[in-house]
Design a protein around this motif. Structure first.
Motif, PDB file in Angstrom:
ATOM      1  N   SER A 217       0.827  -1.212   0.000  1.00  0.00           N
ATOM      2  CA  SER A 217       0.000   0.000   0.000  1.00  0.00           C
ATOM      3  C   SER A 217       0.859   1.258   0.000  1.00  0.00           C
ATOM      4  O   SER A 217       0.537   2.240  -0.670  1.00  0.00           O
ATOM      5  N   GLU A 218       1.974   1.251   0.735  1.00  0.00           N
ATOM      6  CA  GLU A 218       2.866   2.411   0.732  1.00  0.00           C
ATOM      7  C   GLU A 218       3.505   2.585  -0.642  1.00  0.00           C
ATOM      8  O   GLU A 218       3.596   3.703  -1.149  1.00  0.00           O
ATOM      9  N   ASN A 219       3.922   1.505  -1.247  1.00  0.00           N
ATOM     10  CA  ASN A 219       4.511   1.559  -2.585  1.00  0.00           C
ATOM     11  C   ASN A 219       3.522   2.139  -3.593  1.00  0.00           C
ATOM     12  O   ASN A 219       3.866   2.993  -4.409  1.00  0.00           O
ATOM     13  N   THR A 220       2.278   1.693  -3.526  1.00  0.00           N
ATOM     14  CA  THR A 220       1.238   2.200  -4.424  1.00  0.00           C
ATOM     15  C   THR A 220       1.003   3.691  -4.192  1.00  0.00           C
ATOM     16  O   THR A 220       0.919   4.472  -5.141  1.00  0.00           O
ATOM     17  N   MET A 221       0.916   4.089  -2.929  1.00  0.00           N
ATOM     18  CA  MET A 221       0.684   5.493  -2.603  1.00  0.00           C
ATOM     19  C   MET A 221       1.836   6.359  -3.097  1.00  0.00           C
ATOM     20  O   MET A 221       1.619   7.407  -3.710  1.00  0.00           O
ATOM     21  N   TYR A 222       3.080   5.936  -2.872  1.00  0.00           N
ATOM     22  CA  TYR A 222       4.227   6.716  -3.333  1.00  0.00           C
ATOM     23  C   TYR A 222       4.268   6.809  -4.857  1.00  0.00           C
ATOM     24  O   TYR A 222       4.631   7.839  -5.414  1.00  0.00           O
ATOM     25  N   SER A 223       3.895   5.757  -5.530  1.00  0.00           N
ATOM     26  CA  SER A 223       3.837   5.782  -6.989  1.00  0.00           C
ATOM     27  C   SER A 223       2.788   6.793  -7.458  1.00  0.00           C
ATOM     28  O   SER A 223       3.019   7.551  -8.406  1.00  0.00           O
ATOM     29  N   GLN A 224       1.651   6.817  -6.772  1.00  0.00           N
ATOM     30  CA  GLN A 224       0.597   7.776  -7.118  1.00  0.00           C
ATOM     31  C   GLN A 224       1.033   9.212  -6.817  1.00  0.00           C
ATOM     32  O   GLN A 224       0.734  10.129  -7.592  1.00  0.00           O
ATOM     33  N   VAL A 225       1.741   9.416  -5.717  1.00  0.00           N
ATOM     34  CA  VAL A 225       2.250  10.752  -5.386  1.00  0.00           C
ATOM     35  C   VAL A 225       3.236  11.205  -6.459  1.00  0.00           C
ATOM     36  O   VAL A 225       3.182  12.354  -6.926  1.00  0.00           O
ATOM     37  N   ASN A 226       4.114  10.319  -6.880  1.00  0.00           N
ATOM     38  CA  ASN A 226       5.073  10.665  -7.919  1.00  0.00           C
ATOM     39  C   ASN A 226       4.354  11.028  -9.231  1.00  0.00           C
ATOM     40  O   ASN A 226       4.706  12.015  -9.880  1.00  0.00           O
ATOM     41  N   SER A 227       3.352  10.262  -9.608  1.00  0.00           N
ATOM     42  CA  SER A 227       2.571  10.572 -10.819  1.00  0.00           C
ATOM     43  C   SER A 227       1.893  11.930 -10.686  1.00  0.00           C
ATOM     44  O   SER A 227       1.864  12.715 -11.636  1.00  0.00           O
TER      45      SER A 227
ATOM     46  N   GLY B  27       4.141  19.144 -13.098  1.00  0.00           N
ATOM     47  CA  GLY B  27       5.315  19.746 -13.723  1.00  0.00           C
ATOM     48  C   GLY B  27       6.621  19.464 -13.012  1.00  0.00           C
ATOM     49  O   GLY B  27       7.655  20.045 -13.344  1.00  0.00           O
ATOM     50  N   ALA B  28       6.604  18.570 -12.057  1.00  0.00           N
ATOM     51  CA  ALA B  28       7.832  18.216 -11.345  1.00  0.00           C
ATOM     52  C   ALA B  28       8.767  17.443 -12.263  1.00  0.00           C
ATOM     53  O   ALA B  28       8.336  16.767 -13.199  1.00  0.00           O
ATOM     54  N   SER B  29      10.037  17.537 -11.964  1.00  0.00           N
ATOM     55  CA  SER B  29      11.054  16.785 -12.686  1.00  0.00           C
ATOM     56  C   SER B  29      11.363  15.510 -11.904  1.00  0.00           C
ATOM     57  O   SER B  29      11.191  15.463 -10.687  1.00  0.00           O
ATOM     58  N   CYS B  30      11.829  14.495 -12.592  1.00  0.00           N
ATOM     59  CA  CYS B  30      12.204  13.236 -11.927  1.00  0.00           C
ATOM     60  C   CYS B  30      13.377  13.423 -10.972  1.00  0.00           C
ATOM     61  O   CYS B  30      13.616  12.571 -10.117  1.00  0.00           O
ATOM     62  N   SER B  31      14.089  14.524 -11.097  1.00  0.00           N
ATOM     63  CA  SER B  31      15.245  14.756 -10.229  1.00  0.00           C
ATOM     64  C   SER B  31      14.935  15.712  -9.075  1.00  0.00           C
ATOM     65  O   SER B  31      15.800  15.982  -8.256  1.00  0.00           O
ATOM     66  N   ASP B  32      13.685  16.207  -8.981  1.00  0.00           N
ATOM     67  CA  ASP B  32      13.310  17.096  -7.882  1.00  0.00           C
ATOM     68  C   ASP B  32      13.315  16.330  -6.559  1.00  0.00           C
ATOM     69  O   ASP B  32      12.753  15.226  -6.473  1.00  0.00           O
ATOM     70  N   LEU B  33      13.913  16.929  -5.557  1.00  0.00           N
ATOM     71  CA  LEU B  33      14.010  16.286  -4.242  1.00  0.00           C
ATOM     72  C   LEU B  33      12.699  16.450  -3.479  1.00  0.00           C
ATOM     73  O   LEU B  33      12.152  17.549  -3.385  1.00  0.00           O
ATOM     74  N   VAL B  34      12.222  15.336  -2.930  1.00  0.00           N
ATOM     75  CA  VAL B  34      10.943  15.291  -2.219  1.00  0.00           C
ATOM     76  C   VAL B  34      11.210  14.914  -0.764  1.00  0.00           C
ATOM     77  O   VAL B  34      12.028  14.044  -0.481  1.00  0.00           O
ATOM     78  N   MET B  35      10.503  15.573   0.162  1.00  0.00           N
ATOM     79  CA  MET B  35      10.571  15.224   1.583  1.00  0.00           C
ATOM     80  C   MET B  35       9.396  14.311   1.902  1.00  0.00           C
ATOM     81  O   MET B  35       8.242  14.695   1.703  1.00  0.00           O
ATOM     82  N   VAL B  36       9.679  13.101   2.382  1.00  0.00           N
ATOM     83  CA  VAL B  36       8.643  12.117   2.690  1.00  0.00           C
ATOM     84  C   VAL B  36       8.990  11.405   3.996  1.00  0.00           C
ATOM     85  O   VAL B  36      10.104  11.515   4.507  1.00  0.00           O
ATOM     86  N   ALA B  37       8.058  10.630   4.502  1.00  0.00           N
ATOM     87  CA  ALA B  37       8.284   9.874   5.735  1.00  0.00           C
ATOM     88  C   ALA B  37       9.286   8.738   5.535  1.00  0.00           C
ATOM     89  O   ALA B  37      10.075   8.431   6.419  1.00  0.00           O
ATOM     90  N   ASN B  38       9.260   8.106   4.371  1.00  0.00           N
ATOM     91  CA  ASN B  38      10.114   6.949   4.113  1.00  0.00           C
ATOM     92  C   ASN B  38      10.869   7.157   2.791  1.00  0.00           C
ATOM     93  O   ASN B  38      10.431   6.680   1.746  1.00  0.00           O
ATOM     94  N   PRO B  39      12.009   7.856   2.838  1.00  0.00           N
ATOM     95  CA  PRO B  39      12.743   8.142   1.601  1.00  0.00           C
ATOM     96  C   PRO B  39      13.142   6.904   0.783  1.00  0.00           C
ATOM     97  O   PRO B  39      12.964   6.912  -0.433  1.00  0.00           O
ATOM     98  N   PRO B  40      13.644   5.829   1.418  1.00  0.00           N
ATOM     99  CA  PRO B  40      13.977   4.657   0.597  1.00  0.00           C
ATOM    100  C   PRO B  40      12.747   4.063  -0.095  1.00  0.00           C
ATOM    101  O   PRO B  40      12.813   3.641  -1.244  1.00  0.00           O
ATOM    102  N   GLY B  41      11.618   4.047   0.605  1.00  0.00           N
ATOM    103  CA  GLY B  41      10.387   3.531   0.009  1.00  0.00           C
ATOM    104  C   GLY B  41       9.930   4.387  -1.154  1.00  0.00           C
ATOM    105  O   GLY B  41       9.484   3.869  -2.172  1.00  0.00           O
TER     106      GLY B  41
END
Length: 173
Positions: free
Chosen positions: A70-80, A86-100
């Motif tokens: 569920s976390e993987n799915t949510m992070y994938s949806q957040v990235n989409s 307009g975010a870039s794939c290299s933009d740094l994001v602050m999240v609870a679980n950076p490796p996830g």
């Protein structure tokens, strides 16, 4: 830290079992071999039950069915969502679980500090973070007000939500 303590707990349980059996043999007249077999099997059964409960609740997801994926799915949806904004794939994001987040999106991430907004903005500026993702289930107490009232702050730009996850654009310094 809990995982490291569990190792100690299970290692010491064998010593504790031996002491309990010795006490039972001394005070109650237990047959040491027979009692050792019964309680040893009981200890293994308790370990199996605890393991099953943990796997059911955390990996499979218990009654909700929302386990690790569920976390993987949510992070994938957040990235989409961010890419659509307009975010870039290299933009740094602050999240609870950076490796996830990295595993789900391939995008770089750093941890949301367990502090207040001033600390968050300082860390964001230091590492050039562009976006902030606040998750309901892992929300630092100092950021609860931001989560509850996402449009109340002028220092953060509320972009929207993905489920119960709030997404913000951080100010540039």
């Amino acid at each position: 830290t809990r995982a490291s303590l569990q190792i100690v707990w299970w290692a010491l349980s064998v010593v504790g079992l031996e002491r309990a059996l010795e006490w039972g043999a001394r005070k109650r007249g237990w047959n040491l071999t027979q009692a050792g077999s019964v309680f040893g099997v009981g200890l293994v059964a308790v370990a199996a039950i605890v393991t099953t409960v943990i796997v059911w609740g955390r990996v499979i997801g218990g009654a909700s069915g929302q386990g690790w994926s569920s976390e993987n799915t949510m992070y994938s949806q957040v990235n989409s969502f961010l890419l659509a904004q307009g975010a870039s794939c290299s933009d740094l994001v602050m999240v609870a679980n950076p490796p996830g987040y990295f595993l789900a999106s391939g995008a770089p991430a750093i941890a949301v500090p367990d502090e207040n907004l001033d600390t968050l903005l300082s860390v964001a500026a230091r590492y050039n973070a562009i976006y902030l993702v606040l998750e309901e289930g892992s929300l630092p107490a100092g950021l609860a007000e931001i989560y509850a009232h996402p449009q109340a702050l002028s220092s953060l730009t509320f972009l929207g939500s993905v489920g119960n996850t709030r997404i913000f654009k951080l100010p540039h310094h």
